[in-house]
Design an enzyme around this catalytic site. Structure first.
Site, PDB file in Angstrom:
ATOM      1  N   ASP A   1     -44.612  -0.261 -21.035  1.00  0.00           N
ATOM      2  CA  ASP A   1     -45.774   0.600 -20.800  1.00  0.00           C
ATOM      3  C   ASP A   1     -46.214   1.161 -22.146  1.00  0.00           C
ATOM      4  OD1 ASP A   1     -44.613   0.178 -18.239  1.00  0.00           O
ATOM      5  OD2 ASP A   1     -45.486   2.042 -17.485  1.00  0.00           O
TER       6      ASP A   1
ATOM      7  N   LYS B   1     -53.207   1.035 -16.646  1.00  0.00           N
ATOM      8  CA  LYS B   1     -52.543   2.229 -16.118  1.00  0.00           C
ATOM      9  C   LYS B   1     -53.325   3.460 -16.515  1.00  0.00           C
ATOM     10  CE  LYS B   1     -48.084   4.668 -16.695  1.00  0.00           C
ATOM     11  NZ  LYS B   1     -46.727   4.584 -17.280  1.00  0.00           N
TER      12      LYS B   1
ATOM     13  N   LYS C   1     -51.929   0.625 -12.190  1.00  0.00           N
ATOM     14  CA  LYS C   1     -50.891   1.630 -11.980  1.00  0.00           C
ATOM     15  C   LYS C   1     -51.449   3.026 -12.201  1.00  0.00           C
ATOM     16  CE  LYS C   1     -46.405   3.237 -13.764  1.00  0.00           C
ATOM     17  NZ  LYS C   1     -45.262   2.962 -14.684  1.00  0.00           N
TER      18      LYS C   1
END
Length: 315
Positions: free
Chosen positions: A152, A215, A251
């Site tokens: 991430d 995300k 996400k």
């Protein structure tokens, strides 16, 4: 530089080309976006459908600990919870992943070995992203070498907000190259991007550069995932797949704490991107406290009684 979306190769040929492409995207009707997100959030999900939604949401959670006080013991305990969220009911699904800092990735990998639960690691000088590129890439290499299945990363918001879009794009490309077999989630920190138009532009930069997921947030600022910004990103991945055939995950992270919230987001997924995204491979929740509420609601559906927070572990 190469891109995973050949149909848009010209768009990333230069800084000016990328700027023209991004500012040529349709403008976001903020009022309409928020109204649609609010409308979808009123859908009522009952009985069997609710039970399905709860299990699906559990299976989509990246169970997360990203604190300076993290210890190997805490990470092992979180891994145990990810594999067996409710020891009183072994039919409870496992979570999708455990998300930790890079120095804890090897501990998580050892604890999760053979379980099917992924190891996710934040990298690239998370959460601010204020570091030189070689430092960020070293961060990624360390996490992957330690056993991370997913990375991430955070984008350089300073570069984005000052209009250096190609720098953001090229940095994502470089990080993607360091990921090897690990999947890459690109975090925009939507609360710092100021406008919905910026969120749409950031989404397209991430997708063009080869992100496996886009995300919303780090969970470290005041404004994190919202139905509206997630809806906008779901529209982006839907449109990207229609144009390229490439499917990319989404996400939302930060601020999603209740079963009611999670179900609203699942409705957004189904009604915007479609059923293909209703799978942990393509949609995740960045959350920890959410899991306990899902477990309590799951217990209530199966027993008819609300057990309360004393019957779930505190992370």
């Amino acid at each position: 530089m190469p891109t995973t979306a050949p149909a848009f190769a010209d768009a990333t040929a230069s800084d000016s080309a990328l700027r023209r492409f991004l500012f040529g995207l349709p403008g976001v009707d903020a009022v309409g976006l928020e109204a649609r997100a609010a409308s979808l959030g009123t859908r009522s999900i009952k009985t069997t459908a609710k039970a399905y939604a709860i299990d699906l949401a559990i299976s989509m959670i990246d169970l997360t600990t990203l604190e300076g006080a993290d210890t190997p013991g805490k990470v092992r305990a979180l891994a145990a919870k990810a594999v067996n969220p409710d020891p009183t009911d072994r039919t409870t699904p496992r979570t999708a992943a455990v998300c930790v800092y890079p120095d804890m990735a090897s501990t998580a990998a050892a604890a999760l070995a053979g379980s099917g639960v992924k190891v996710a690691s934040v990298a690239t000088a998370f959460p601010a992203g204020r570091a030189a590129l070689d430092v960020k890439l070293a961060d990624v290499r360390d996490a992957v070498a330690a056993g991370a299945d997913e990375i991430d990363m955070v984008i350089d918001r300073g570069a984005f907000l000052s209009g250096r879009f190609l720098k953001v794009y090229e940095e994502i490309l470089a990080v993607k190259a360091e990921c090897g077999p690990a999947r890459l989630k690109v975090i925009f920190e939507t609360g710092e991007l100021s406008t919905y138009d910026n969120i749409r532009r950031a989404s397209w930069i991430g997708m063009l550069a080869g992100a496996d997921f886009i995300k919303t947030s780090t969970g470290k600022v005041a404004t994190n995932a919202t139905p509206a910004n997630t809806l906008l990103m779901l529209e982006a991945v839907r449109d990207f797949r229609a144009a390229t055939g490439v499917q990319i995950g989404v996400k939302p992270a930060g601020g999603i704490r209740t079963t009611k919230d999670a179900v609203k987001f699942l409705v957004l997924v189904n009604e915007t991107a479609g059923e293909d995204w209703l799978d942990p491979h393509w949609f995740r929740f960045g959350a920890s406290s959410l899991l306990n509420d899902l477990l309590m609601q799951r217990q209530k559906l199966s027993t008819g009684r609300y057990s309360g927070p004393d019957y779930v572990t505190v992370d």
